[in-house]
Design an enzyme around this catalytic site. Structure first.
Site, PDB file in Angstrom:
ATOM      1  N   GLN A 102       0.837  -1.192   0.000  1.00  0.00           N
ATOM      2  CA  GLN A 102       0.000   0.000   0.000  1.00  0.00           C
ATOM      3  C   GLN A 102       0.877   1.250   0.000  1.00  0.00           C
ATOM      4  O   GLN A 102       1.683   1.453   0.918  1.00  0.00           O
ATOM      5  CB  GLN A 102      -0.904   0.029   1.232  1.00  0.00           C
ATOM      6  CG  GLN A 102      -1.894   1.179   1.167  1.00  0.00           C
ATOM      7  CD  GLN A 102      -2.696   1.332   2.430  1.00  0.00           C
ATOM      8  OE1 GLN A 102      -2.135   1.498   3.513  1.00  0.00           O
ATOM      9  NE2 GLN A 102      -4.003   1.301   2.326  1.00  0.00           N
ATOM     10  N   TYR A 172      -5.818  10.199   4.892  1.00  0.00           N
ATOM     11  CA  TYR A 172      -4.403  10.497   4.614  1.00  0.00           C
ATOM     12  C   TYR A 172      -4.330  11.434   3.401  1.00  0.00           C
ATOM     13  O   TYR A 172      -5.365  11.884   2.898  1.00  0.00           O
ATOM     14  CB  TYR A 172      -3.632   9.194   4.397  1.00  0.00           C
ATOM     15  CG  TYR A 172      -3.510   8.380   5.680  1.00  0.00           C
ATOM     16  CD1 TYR A 172      -2.803   8.875   6.776  1.00  0.00           C
ATOM     17  CD2 TYR A 172      -4.122   7.138   5.809  1.00  0.00           C
ATOM     18  CE1 TYR A 172      -2.700   8.146   7.960  1.00  0.00           C
ATOM     19  CE2 TYR A 172      -4.026   6.397   6.985  1.00  0.00           C
ATOM     20  CZ  TYR A 172      -3.312   6.910   8.061  1.00  0.00           C
ATOM     21  OH  TYR A 172      -3.222   6.205   9.226  1.00  0.00           O
ATOM     22  N   ARG A 318      -8.057  -7.375  11.702  1.00  0.00           N
ATOM     23  CA  ARG A 318      -7.531  -7.808  12.999  1.00  0.00           C
ATOM     24  C   ARG A 318      -7.651  -9.324  13.193  1.00  0.00           C
ATOM     25  O   ARG A 318      -6.895  -9.905  13.960  1.00  0.00           O
ATOM     26  CB  ARG A 318      -8.244  -7.029  14.112  1.00  0.00           C
ATOM     27  CG  ARG A 318      -7.790  -5.569  14.169  1.00  0.00           C
ATOM     28  CD  ARG A 318      -8.670  -4.738  15.051  1.00  0.00           C
ATOM     29  NE  ARG A 318      -9.999  -4.582  14.480  1.00  0.00           N
ATOM     30  CZ  ARG A 318     -11.040  -4.087  15.135  1.00  0.00           C
ATOM     31  NH1 ARG A 318     -10.901  -3.697  16.383  1.00  0.00           N
ATOM     32  NH2 ARG A 318     -12.211  -3.958  14.539  1.00  0.00           N
ATOM     33  N   CYS A 341     -10.670 -12.762  16.988  1.00  0.00           N
ATOM     34  CA  CYS A 341     -10.386 -11.373  17.389  1.00  0.00           C
ATOM     35  C   CYS A 341     -11.567 -10.892  18.230  1.00  0.00           C
ATOM     36  O   CYS A 341     -12.719 -11.074  17.848  1.00  0.00           O
ATOM     37  CB  CYS A 341     -10.247 -10.494  16.150  1.00  0.00           C
ATOM     38  SG  CYS A 341     -10.280  -8.729  16.535  1.00  0.00           S
ATOM     39  N   CYS A 344     -10.804  -5.812  20.932  1.00  0.00           N
ATOM     40  CA  CYS A 344     -10.428  -5.059  22.140  1.00  0.00           C
ATOM     41  C   CYS A 344      -9.531  -3.874  21.817  1.00  0.00           C
ATOM     42  O   CYS A 344      -9.412  -2.939  22.609  1.00  0.00           O
ATOM     43  CB  CYS A 344      -9.711  -5.981  23.118  1.00  0.00           C
ATOM     44  SG  CYS A 344      -8.136  -6.589  22.471  1.00  0.00           S
ATOM     45  N   GLU A 412      -9.581 -25.136  38.450  1.00  0.00           N
ATOM     46  CA  GLU A 412     -10.231 -23.812  38.504  1.00  0.00           C
ATOM     47  C   GLU A 412     -11.319 -23.877  39.568  1.00  0.00           C
ATOM     48  O   GLU A 412     -12.159 -24.777  39.536  1.00  0.00           O
ATOM     49  CB  GLU A 412     -10.815 -23.458  37.128  1.00  0.00           C
ATOM     50  CG  GLU A 412     -11.842 -22.337  37.121  1.00  0.00           C
ATOM     51  CD  GLU A 412     -11.355 -21.012  37.711  1.00  0.00           C
ATOM     52  OE1 GLU A 412     -10.258 -20.573  37.356  1.00  0.00           O
ATOM     53  OE2 GLU A 412     -12.100 -20.444  38.549  1.00  0.00           O
ATOM     54  N   ALA A 457      -7.918 -26.005  44.356  1.00  0.00           N
ATOM     55  CA  ALA A 457      -6.814 -26.915  44.684  1.00  0.00           C
ATOM     56  C   ALA A 457      -6.017 -26.421  45.880  1.00  0.00           C
ATOM     57  O   ALA A 457      -5.679 -25.240  45.973  1.00  0.00           O
ATOM     58  CB  ALA A 457      -5.911 -27.060  43.472  1.00  0.00           C
TER      59      ALA A 457
HETATM   60 FE1  SF4 Z   1      -8.335  -8.209  17.826  1.00  0.00          FE
HETATM   61 FE2  SF4 Z   1      -7.715  -7.366  20.277  1.00  0.00          FE
HETATM   62 FE3  SF4 Z   1      -6.052  -8.901  18.872  1.00  0.00          FE
HETATM   63 FE4  SF4 Z   1      -6.436  -6.365  18.173  1.00  0.00          FE
HETATM   64  S1  SF4 Z   1      -5.512  -7.096  20.052  1.00  0.00           S
HETATM   65  S2  SF4 Z   1      -6.361  -8.121  16.829  1.00  0.00           S
HETATM   66  S3  SF4 Z   1      -8.578  -6.148  18.596  1.00  0.00           S
HETATM   67  S4  SF4 Z   1      -8.049  -9.450  19.656  1.00  0.00           S
END
Ligand code: SF4
Length: 643
Positions: A102, A172, A318, A341, A344, A412, A457
């Site tokens: 790019q 941009y 992502r 993903c 976050c 757990e 535990a």
């Molecule tokens: Fe996705 Fe979070 Fe990983 Fe970024 S850090 S790619 S938002 S899971």
């Protein structure tokens, strides 16, 4: 489900892309400081090529030294950059993946801190985020800039890349010329639509002249800039037709500029596939292939986008960080094996703009950006591991160690996995976290982890298992401040509220406005409670990622949340608190519930009890020091690959 349509080849110009999976050009900052491609970046891209992506578009690459947006951005403004791009292209081609680069100029969306000089732009109008006044390019400089894009494209072709993408989106330089929001010129490059389109059209023509008629040129465009006076979808459609006539072979449709960044890299507040209506509109206007983007994170969504004519290829931004093997896993029908993903924004964009981190990784995939150093390889000596705690760190350590061939037993104390991560998933717009917990548990089961949920535990029990390695991942619990009245029956923890263990009544005070306190207030507001936040520091949500914060604050405002900053609670008395705000004593009254959300304290009593009694002992995540899930997961993986 049959995903064959995602694996059908498609032509962009003279390039045949083997499938519909695209890695878009996200900045990783993994390049060398001199602008060449680093080995770290080659390792990163090799993992994605190996993972089965049809087309990868190498991130924002500077066509001019005065156009860099991030410090370790790759560059193509000189022939000296060609060899490292060639090494990258040769690596990627070994896997049958096509590679584009790019071409990018940041224009005003950068800073003199990054470049050492004042940014340049079509007009002296500062970016809404960087706020630095740019220098207006002279008409002569604009013509020189057109040549620079063409020269960089030729270098990309010489380096053996298969295509180039012109970055005309996200506000941009090229987008700045196209947009009345940022272009206030009165020469031949400003004013009318025709004049605003002159710069991108001349860039495309110049590239075409230099690289030849057959070399594929993709153009990335913002379907809607989502800022006052910016480009909307109607004008984008018109622009797409003009660009097709100018010779582009595909359009890649995103949205936004820095001033609307929350839509460029959207958090989980925004649903998957939210930008597909824009690519659908552009597709109606042109006959060349259109690439769609915008939280594409599962194959059923991608399949539907193609079959319903919303896009021809899909960029899984992502998601390609969270799991570089996504296409291969879809092809093999291993859908549950895909690490999702969770939107976050912590490890990717969050780390790039964090001066202490600067390089992209991924919260759910700590191997991202570290592919050359961190690998899951068969263990030389198989060991017996006992892991205490099924939060994110413990779960990651468990499946990675088991995948290497170790025998893993995980205790757990709760009846379900996830720890504080699961509690966090209950707040509004945090639902994606549950996908990650399911992934970890699935992978653990796949590799034979013996999960014992609902078992707290004890040291004797752990020793009785005769482990070679013990990993303590017992996490943290809510900190309880030592203030008079804390034992008031109206006082509860944020965990109790999030888990629905206490009835909050009508009026609720949340003490602590960090991420946990703000998200708890968000949940309470959504359910109609009257919420007040008292926070010691000058603002709330300081530890919340910017795009996430945008939507969180919008909701807190909608719920009419009362916010007291610079406010330290000194005493709790029945339904009131006595506090100090900006040096003045105040009283806040009439609460049915007072929620404590002032941070967390490590839970780790086992370390002392096990020290010297097991061959190897490790403490990870919050049990060692309270931080974020990203740190716990990274530590879990790091330990598991060393054993
Ligand atoms: Fe996705 Fe979070 Fe990983 Fe970024 S850090 S790619 S938002 S899971």
């Amino acid at each position: 489900m049959d995903f064959k349509v995602l694996f059908s080849p498609i032509r962009i110009g003279n390039m045949e892309v083997p499938n519909r999976f695209v890695v878009p050009p996200m900045g990783t900052n993994l390049g060398n400081p001199d602008g060449t491609i680093s080995q770290e970046m080659i390792d990163y891209w090799e993992a994605r090529a190996k993972g089965g992506w049809g087309l990868i578009i190498v991130e924002v690459t500077a066509v001019d030294p005065l156009g860099k947006a991030i410090p370790f951005q790759p560059c193509l403004f000189d022939d000296s950059f060609i060899p490292s791009f060639k090494k990258l292209a040769d690596t990627v081609h070994r896997y049958g993946t096509k590679i584009a680069v790019q071409l990018h100029h940041a224009g005003r969306q950068t800073s003199s801190q990054i470049m050492g000089e004042q940014p340049v732009a079509p007009s002296p109008v500062p970016c809404l985020v960087s706020k630095e006044m740019p220098r207006e390019l002279s008409t002569g400089e604009v013509y020189e800039m057109i040549e620079k894009f063409g020269d960089a494209a030729l270098r990309a072709r010489k380096a053996g890349l298969d295509a180039i993408e012109v970055h005309g989106a996200h506000g941009y330089l090229i987008g700045q010329f196209m947009s009345p929001h940022s272009n206030k010129r009165v020469d031949e490059f400003g004013g009318s639509f025709h004049n605003r389109m002159r710069f991108p059209v001349e860039v495309v023509r110049n590239i075409r002249r230099k690289v030849g008629g057959a070399f594929p040129v993709i153009f990335r465009i913002s379907g809607d800039e989502r800022v006052t006076g910016g480009i909307n979808i109607e004008e984008s459609r018109a622009a797409a037709r003009v660009l097709e006539d100018a010779g582009v072979d595909a359009l890649h449709v995103s949205v936004g500029v820095y001033g609307s960044m929350q839509y460029i890299i959207p958090p989980a507040d925004i649903p998957p596939g939210f930008l597909l209506p824009y690519s659908e509109e552009i597709k109606k206007a042109v006959s060349v292939p259109v690439i769609g983007v915008g939280r594409i994170n599962h194959p059923a969504l991608a399949k539907d986008a193609i079959l319903s004519g919303k896009a021809d290829l899909l960029s899984w931004g992502r998601q390609s960080l969270a799991d570089p093997e996504t296409p291969n896993k879809v092809a093999a029908g291993l859908i549950e094996d895909i690490s999702p993903c969770i939107a976050c924004n912590q490890g990717c964009v969050g780390y790039i703009f964090d001066p202490d981190k600067m390089k992209a990784t991924c919260l759910v995939n700590p191997f991202c950006g570290r592919e050359g150093k961190m690998k899951i390889e068969p263990a030389v000596k198989k060991k017996k591991l006992v892991i205490i705690g099924g939060g994110p760190g413990g779960l990651e350590a468990a499946w990675v160690a088991a995948a290497r061939g170790h025998s893993v037993l995980l205790f757990e104390k709760e009846s379900v996995p996830g720890g504080q991560f699961r509690v966090g998933a209950i707040a509004p717009a945090k639902q994606e976290i549950t996908k990650s917990i399911s992934f970890y548990t699935h992978m653990g089961r796949k590799y034979g982890v013996d999960f014992r949920f609902g078992v707290e535990a004890k040291a004797e029990q752990i020793i009785a298992e005769k482990p070679d390695v013990v990993i303590i991942a017992t996490g943290a619990e809510a900190s309880i401040p030592d203030i008079p009245g804390i034992d008031n029956p109206k006082v509860v923890t944020s965990t109790e509220i999030l888990l629905g263990l206490k009835d909050p009544g009508t009026r609720v005070l949340v003490i602590g406005g960090g991420m946990v306190g703000s998200e708890t207030a968000d949940l309470l507001g959504e359910h109609g409670h009257e919420v007040t936040i008292a926070e010691m520091s000058p603002e709330i949500g300081r530890d919340v990622q910017e795009s996430v914060r945008y939507f969180l604050f919008r909701r807190l405002k909608k719920y009419k949340t009362t916010i007291y900053t610079n406010t330290t609670v000194k005493e709790i008395t029945n339904d009131s608190v006595r506090a100090e705000k900006d040096g003045e004593e105040i009283e806040l009254r009439g609460f049915d519930t007072i929620v404590i959300a002032v941070g967390a304290t490590s839970v780790n009593t086992l370390e002392r009890e096990l020290d010297g009694k097991v061959p190897e002992l490790y403490v990870i995540g919050d049990a060692s020091e309270t931080r974020k899930a990203i740190d716990a997961i990274e530590e879990g993986a790091s330990i598991a690959i060393r054993l």
